[in-house]
Enzyme design. Sequence first.
Site: not given
Ligand code: CTP
Length: 405
Positions: A218, A286, A316, A333, A347, A351
């Site tokens: 990304n 993701d 995570i 974040f 969120k 989380k």
């Molecule tokens: N994060 C993480 N592990 C993942 C995905 C996200 O630890 N596999 C953490 C990111 O570091 C960030 C937060 O989760 O602090 C939000 O990530 P984001 O990608 O915005 O959230 P998503 O869970 O992907 O939610 P959505 O798909 O609804 O945007």
Amino acid sequence: MTSPRILLIVGGGIAAYKACELVRLIRKGGGSVRCVLTEGAQHFVTPMTLAALSENEVHTSLWDLKNETEMGHIQLSREANLVVVCPATADLMAKMAAGIADDMATTLLLATDKPVLAVPAMNVRMWLHPATQRNVATLKADGVTVLDPDEGPMACGEYGPGRLPEPPVIWDAIQRLISSDPFVSSEVETPGVLAGRHILVTAGPTHEPIDPVRYIANRSSGKQGYAIAEALAKLGARVTLVSGPTGLPAPAGVNRVDVETARQMAAAVDAALPADVAVMVAAVADWRVDTNADQKIKKDGTGAPPALSLVENPDILAGLGASDKRPRLLIGFAAETEKVVDHAVAKRERKGSDWIVANDVSGDVMGGDTNTIHIVTRDGVESWERLPKADVARRLAARIADELV
Ligand code: CTP
């Protein structure tokens, strides 16, 4: 080496109450403070309060020094490593700029041979008035460090620049001034307001391999996470930065652990625990490819693209939120392109984190140098103006320090 000795001159403004918090932070950070109050300051805070917090005698009058025969006021200004004027009112700065010495505070300021830090706080119009701006320029030319006031709603009901910066930001400025002045830094050591804390930061993208030459990634540059790790280290924290591939140099004083994939990041985070705080800035992919090919995937000549089957990566942040090793302060974040705050509020719940720092990435934020953020906590939403990423990092680090002390 000794801990820093600060002479704190408190001017007469509503922000004087924040001087109490500053005294607490300096003491907590290992420094000692001696306070001098102007006549006006005593209408906002009492000498008794500051004496109790500083555990030192507080001075208010030129004539209360016992050793005036030995030039006590000069002694007082000389025994400090640094003089801090907080809040520096328009009146006090005008006197400093003009060299007026008509009370204890201004006499000390004229007599000192130590670095001086002025932290202005006043009504927005007083701050913007040409006379004040002229005085600030004069003070700077005289070698005084003048902090920029914060912008926001004011006690008087107006809005704009003029608010006193938060005490952790002031304490950070004090430490930077001490370390940048070779005469002072050779005399003192400052452990920092986050000394003794372990803070985990994740940053950058993750790369999820498809085959030996291709991966899913990304646009995250890692800049914001690196700046946060650096700012936290500057406040004295022991920082572990678990970083995806970025090409950025490791910030000074930060322990960086390099990873590539989400699963490696999850393992590195787990290995770095326990931590007092975790700031999860990484843009973790993701999904990953179900089975990543051992050999480069070749075109088969039919024009049909290969089918890539994706599986979800471990979350995570959510994992940490539910873990028995959950840090005391867990910050996630959220990079959003629409309904930024609404998504961030949801969120935070989902989380299990304490704060979500939401940023609108619909513009040029990813890879860019500025960021507009909203901090969603259990108490509501704080929205910050668009700021350089380094300033976002410094303010966030100060906000974290504030939460922990
Ligand atoms: N994060 C993480 N592990 C993942 C995905 C996200 O630890 N596999 C953490 C990111 O570091 C960030 C937060 O989760 O602090 C939000 O990530 P984001 O990608 O915005 O959230 P998503 O869970 O992907 O939610 P959505 O798909 O609804 O945007």
